[in-house]
Design an enzyme around this catalytic site. Structure first.
Site, short mmCIF file in Angstrom:
data_model
loop_
_atom_site.label_atom_id
_atom_site.label_comp_id
_atom_site.label_asym_id
_atom_site.label_seq_id
_atom_site.Cartn_x
_atom_site.Cartn_y
_atom_site.Cartn_z
N CYS C 86 37.11 38.96 36.81
CA CYS C 86 37.25 38.93 38.28
C CYS C 86 36.12 39.72 38.71
O CYS C 86 35.09 39.07 38.66
CB CYS C 86 38.55 39.74 38.72
SG CYS C 86 38.89 39.51 40.37
N HIS C 203 43.42 37.58 35.70
CA HIS C 203 43.67 38.89 35.08
C HIS C 203 44.56 38.98 33.75
O HIS C 203 45.79 39.16 33.84
CB HIS C 203 44.17 39.76 35.97
CG HIS C 203 43.19 40.21 37.02
ND1 HIS C 203 42.13 41.11 37.13
CD2 HIS C 203 43.13 39.70 38.57
CE1 HIS C 203 41.72 41.22 38.14
NE2 HIS C 203 41.98 40.54 38.98
N GLU C 205 44.62 40.95 31.68
CA GLU C 205 45.33 42.44 31.42
C GLU C 205 46.63 42.70 32.06
O GLU C 205 47.31 43.64 31.88
CB GLU C 205 44.13 43.43 31.53
CG GLU C 205 44.03 43.71 33.12
CD GLU C 205 43.28 43.01 33.99
OE1 GLU C 205 42.92 41.71 33.37
OE2 GLU C 205 43.05 43.17 35.07
#
Ligand SMILES: Nc1ncnc2c1ncn2[C@@H]1O[C@H](COP(=O)(O)OP(=O)(O)O)[C@@H](O)[C@H]1O
Ligand SMILES: [Mg+2]
Lengths: 83, 768, 239, 83
Positions: C86, C203, C205
């Site tokens: 990002c 994302h 994570e």
């Protein structure tokens, strides 16, 4: 006639401009310590059909007042050129 | 009455060039004769202009709660789970394992009416600071919003700007927005409501209170420089919006979420490292209220030299510096030996920390400017001695008659077609257009994001999670403030319990009109009575909140809107229950009692153009049993989904469960038989009535017996209505078969708001 | 153990999440401050998401000049693994470690939602545990995610197989549209010529733990920890 | 000497400018149908200490190349005035 209008819409003086602040810091970190008072706004460019330059300017002013600039937080500056 | 002690105060001088204090100046500061008399008595002399500004800020409604305090005292605020009740920057509740949750809600209505983007953004900034100054790391944001109807361009512009402002700020700071609510009604045209709520996590041992202590300790200004923005914000929040508010426009505050993020990290580092004594946000009324309130809490005096405060502009007067509402600033108290370390931590986060004063032993709130004393006020009395008012409360005739009225017009469409129309109404339709603009997954702890009954987040490193929600059906409050107040708490608790979490406590944002009007004060008092009773019944104490009065515009007062923010504990977060049908072949069950009450319903409002009638009464005991049942059933893993019936009634709840979550590839239909359910209730009321205390469940058929047993044990009515499956929502009742294609329901539900908002960003002036 | 440096710029806000995700696959993950110039023997470097310097001016434009970026440049030049997520992707583009730019979303709004992407390359240090064509559901959350490059650059990216992730093309007529930002050729992630530097908008994570309902992102971290299929020019990650 | 620099950073022609499009649409909805070719960029203003106007301009150009504009997608235009 077609006119090209350039509008600079800037944050009103006295209002915080966090973006300008951040860029000023960055510039000075990059070795441009001589730059100060950085302010960041919007640049708007448009073409306008009008009968005269003053007519074009009057219309552009209306557009700014109604839409392009936020009267609560921004000031604007107009330039009109023949195109 | 307080403050009969010795009157009199040390001398203070006018700041050079300052206006004299005239009756006109007093009026301009929104102080009445009684209040000004109190000031003269308390000082034993005339105030300086600077002092007048200080009184005006601290004695504004926003800071002094002068019209609401006696009513707020009736709220239940204690319980074994309460670590910190009302009075601090945020309330704090105890969680397992040494953890605690800090949370608070705050309004930013008037700034948002003038400048929606910055008004909303700075509202989020303020509530974040309230939470992290308690030593808590913000882990969730919520927002409760109200606007006039979307067919009006100005309302679209306000809605678009507010949502963008809320989003941009929270997204940048990196706190997920896990929920909220939005509603549209004519009463909010010209006076939108923007309430922001923040939830933070802390170790209970890290809790820090905002009380200045220790004579000789140093006051530091941390964060952004002080500019001329927002001067008079607190008193601005305490007056009706009018043409005159327009003239106040240049005082708009601009938010800087980037600095806020640095301030957040620096503050938490200062607190957890034990470097500081106290910390408070310079929020409404800026340096004035933060320093005066910290001093009063600590029972000490303070002395500030405004000449030392870093300013953004040259030549700011002490008056301006004291009252500036520039954002992203903190006031920190530290022992003199720790000042250098505090500054080092701040520097690491690229923030300045400037000593501007010290704690004194004489109890005086003293302000100097380069040595000249410009204000000297007995500090405790400054904070405590604002007159308290007990306004008259009388329900208006009109309100009473609305309650006994019935719809004059026939329905616009039949029962079958009413559903699509309801799903297409912005009040009921999916709010995906809103929450997609909010980062809901940052921090990687979002277990249930927006789009269901309550947001759920996990607490990393533990087994438990939190459920968070904010709710209020203002139409009910307008029709019957007492029942509406109860209903708001009940809906919040039900939403939390639907995820499987046990409701723990609330924060409230009480948005009302002008309290000096008897009918408004009646609404306020009665709504609070309802809230207090419901909180007592559910054992969910009030830990804090916010009162926003004077929500009126040239078109009149808003609907009374006491937004209830609630936090619940989910002991095993992996047992969380979503709101939508999970799969075909599950049992569909209806929990609670249906009487078919249509008073105040969305159906009457949307389909029969009528807002009125007797609103459903909330049976608090039944609600409590329902919540306990849900928590127990979820804890045993017996629920596949749970969704409460609120606006639009049972049928809308069933449709929403079938439509599925915002990103499901398709919905899940159901075939239901309600022939033997509530047989005496007319079909209109059965489908669209809004009786409280009802939930639509789905469950594995194998768990049917266990659920029935559990429902008996909790004395909760449970009806097995049918099975999920197929592509239609099919319903048999009153000898009729009604059927809707789920795909056909999805479209209006998801498109209603985006369709209306296609070009809204550009509509500022169109409606002016 | 694998050393993973997560760079923290002022305004980073996915640093903790990224750290935690890297730790769950057994990496020795630590934060490197933007002002540091030492990556401390990092095997892999992750530039996390967030709003470095508030994203003022342009996303990533100011962060690119942080002292730490010189170390990241060197690490990348030596073939070391770098992942930008990002805001990290935006910084990598601004720093010319990856081509193109990330412009304002075509819809002009910030977009936060799960999207469906397909994995197109598994020969990067972060995608080795996936299969080519595998479909993942990952969250996005950005205002400036519209990947754009000059036409010849786009052609080159396709020709050299440097598109790592692509949004699944819009489902006709569905109210749910996977390409969240109007990016060119539905590009969601790319890599550099050496294959060791990868930038992605989604994302992973935030999708690395089953309790969050999405776990498709875990593969980015397990791939990194395994040091699996290596692009020819990249150094072999120590285990 | 102090100079005031105005920079206009505009999206390169040919690039999609969704913001400009949205504003153009809004203008026409507001009755300004005569406006076209709307483009939106950034306006940056700063003060600069320099020994001469040409020196100021050269420095400002460096700032633009390094930081203020992205060469991949943006063009910029400088104006320097004495202040
Ligand atoms: N302003 C908002 N911000 C974030 N999420 C919102 C907002 N408004 C509504 N939502 C989400 O949309 C969903 C539906 O909200 P609402 O219509 O209030 O449903 P309910 O009546 O079940 O409480 C909830 O998950 C809620 O959190
Ligand atoms: Mg709700």
């Amino acid at each position: 006639m077609t006119y090209r209008v350039h509008v600079r819409v800037m944050p009103r003086t006295g209002l915080l401009d966090p973006q300008g602040q951040a860029v000023e810091h960055a510039l000075s970190a990059l070795g441009f310590a001589e730059a100060g008072a950085v302010r960041i706004g919007r640049a708007i460019q448009l073409d306008l059909a009008a009968t005269s330059r003053s007519d074009a300017e009057a219309r552009a002013r209306q557009m700014c007042d109604k839409l392009l600039a936020n009267p609560v937080t921004e000031d604007y500056l107009l330039e009109v050129e023949e195109s | 009455m307080t403050g009969s002690a010795v009157a009199g105060s040390p001398e203070a001088s006018a700041f050079p060039g300052e206006r004299p204090v005239t009756p006109e100046a007093v009026r301009e500061h929104n102080l009445n004769e009684l209040e000004y008399g109190r000031i003269l008595e308390l000082l034993g002399r005339a105030p300086t202009m600077t002092e007048l500004g200080v009184f005006s800020a601290l004695w504004s409604e926003h800071c002094s709660y002068k019209h609401s305090r006696p009513v707020l005292r009736t709220f239940p605020t204690t319980g074994p789970q309460v670590v910190q009740g009302p009075g601090e920057n945020a309330g704090v509740l105890r969680l397992p394992g040494g953890w605690a949750v800090a949370f608070k809600i705050e309004s930013h209505n008037h700034p948002s009416a003038v400048e929606p983007y910055q008004g909303a953004a700075t509202g989020v900034g303020g509530i974040l600071r309230d939470v992290f100054t308690m030593g808590a790391r913000p882990v969730a944001l919520l927002n409760s919003l109200r606007f006039g109807p979307l067919d009006h361009p100005r309302n679209r512009y306000l809605f678009a700007g507010v949502v963008r402002g809320v989003g941009d700020y929270g997204n940048c700071v990196g706190v997920p927005t896990l929920g909220g609510e939005v509603a549209f009604a004519p009463g909010y045209t010209g006076n939108p409501l923007v309430n922001a709520m923040c939830v933070g996590l802390l170790r209970e041992s890290d809790l820090i209170r905002a009380a200045a202590e220790g004579v000789g300790n140093v006051l530091l200004a941390v964060g952004a420089r002080t500019g001329r923005d927002g001067i008079h914000g607190a008193s601005f929040a305490s007056e009706e919006l009018s043409e005159k508010s327009e003239a106040r426009r240049p005082q708009v505050q601009v938010g800087d979420p980037f600095t806020e993020k640095l301030l957040l990290e620096a503050s938490l580092e200062l607190i957890t490292s034990g470097l500081i004594v106290a910390i408070q946000d310079m929020g409404a009324a800026g340096l004035t209220s933060s320093s005066a309130e910290m001093a009063a809490r600590g029972g000490v005096g303070v002395e500030i030299d405004t000449g030392l405060v870093p300013t953004r502009e040259e030549g700011m007067t002490p008056y301006e510096i004291l009252l500036s509402e520039s954002q992203e600033r903190m006031l920190v108290v530290a022992t003199p030996t720790r000042v250098a370390e505090v500054q080092r931590v701040c520097e690491k986060w690229e923030l300045s920390a400037t000593p501007i004063g010290r704690v004194t032993d004489d109890g005086i709130f003293r302000v100097k400017h380069h040595g000249l004393t410009v204000a000297a006020i007995p500090g405790q009395r400054l904070v405590d001695d604002c007159p308290i008012y007990h306004p008259e409360a009388r329900e208006s005739e009109e309100a009473r008659s609305r309650r006994s009225a019935v719809p004059p017009l026939p329905p616009k469409v039949d029962l079958q077609n009413a559903l699509e129309l309801l799903l297409d109404s912005p009040n009921i339709a999916s709010k995906r257009w809103v929450y997609e603009q909010y980062d809901s997954t940052v921090q990687a702890s979002t277990v249930l994001g927006p789009g269901g009954d309550a947001g759920v987040l996990r607490v990393p490193g533990t087994d438990f999670g939190l459920a968070v929600t904010v709710d209020c059906n203002a139409r009910l409050v307008a029709l019957d403030p007492y029942e509406g107040g109860k209903a708001a708490v009940a809906e919040a608790a039900r939403n939390v319990a639907c995820t499987g979490a046990r409701p723990l406590g609330i924060t409230d944002c009480l948005n009302f009109g002008n309290p000096e009007k008897p009918d408004v004060f009646f609404q306020f008092r009665e709504a609070c009575r309802g809230i207090a009773e419901a909180c007592a019944a559910f054992d969910t104490p009030v830990t804090g909140g916010n009162v926003s009065f004077y929500n009126e515009s040239p078109t009149g007062a808003i609907d009374p809107t006491p937004a209830i923010g609630m936090v619940g504990l989910l002991e095993r977060v992996e047992r969380r229950v979503p709101s939508h049908f999970a799969a075909p072949g599950d049992d569909v069950l209806i929990l609670g009692t249906t009487r078919g009450e249509l008073g105040g319903s969305a159906y009457w409002a949307e389909i029969r153009d009528f807002v009125g009638g007797r609103v459903p009464s909330v049976d608090l005991e039944a609600e409590r049993r329902l919540q306990e049942f849900l928590v127990a059933a979820a804890g045993r893993g017996l629920l596949r989904s749970a969704h409460d019936a609120a606006e639009g009634g049972l049928l809308v709840a069933l449709a929403e469960a079938a439509i599925g979550g915002p990103y499901a590839a398709s919905g899940v239909g159901a075939v239901l038989d309600l022939e033997r359910y509530a047989p005496r209730v007319a079909l209109e009321g059965l489908l669209y009535g809004e009786d409280a205390g009802r939930v639509v469940l789905s469950a594995d058929p194998a768990d049917g017996a266990a659920l029935a047993e559990l429902a008996r044990a909790h004395a909760v009515p449970l009806f097995r209505a049918g099975r999920t499956g197929g592509s239609a929502l099919e319903l048999r009742a009153a000898s009729r078969v009604l059927s809707w294609d789920v795909e056909a329901l999805r479209r209006p539900y998801f498109e209603a708001i985006p369709r209306r908002m296609q070009h809204a960003d550009a509509e500022r002036s169109a409606g002016e | 153990m694998l050393n993973v440096a997560v760079v923290r710029f002022p305004g980073s806000n996915c640093d903790f999440d990224t750290l935690r995700a890297a730790e769950t696959v057994g990496a020795n993950a630590y934060v490197v401050w933007h002002g540091d110039t030492d990556l401390r023997q990092a095997d892999a470097v992750i530039l996390p998401g967030g709003f470095s310097y508030g994203d003022y001016l342009r996303s990533g434009a100011i962060a690119r000049f942080s002292p730490v970026m010189q170390a990241v440049q060197r690490h990348a030049a030596d073939g070391g693994a770098v992942l930008g997520i990002c805001n990290g992707f935006q910084i990598l583009c601004e720093a010319h470690l990856l081509p193109g730019v990330l412009m304002r979303n075509a819809g002009l709004h910030f977009v936060s939602k799960p999207v469906d992407v397909t994995v197109e390359r598994t020969d990067t240090p972060f995608t080795g545990d996936y299969a080519v064509g595998q479909r993942l559901r990952l969250p996005v959350a950005h205002g400036d995610g519209r990947f754009l490059a000059a036409a010849d650059t786009l052609r080159m990216l396709e020709a050299e197989g440097r598109v790592v992730l692509r949004y699944v093309a819009d489902t006709e007529g569905s109210p749910y549209q996977p390409n969240p930002n109007g990016s060119a050729a539905h590009i969601a992630g790319i890599r550099n010529a050496g294959g060791n530097v990868v930038g992605i908008m989604p994302h992973p994570e935030r999708a690395a733990d089953p309790v969050l309902g999405l776990a498709d992102g875990r593969g980015f971290f397990t791939s990194m920890a395994a040091g699996k299929p290596q692009p020819s020019t990249a150094k072999v990650l120590s285990r």
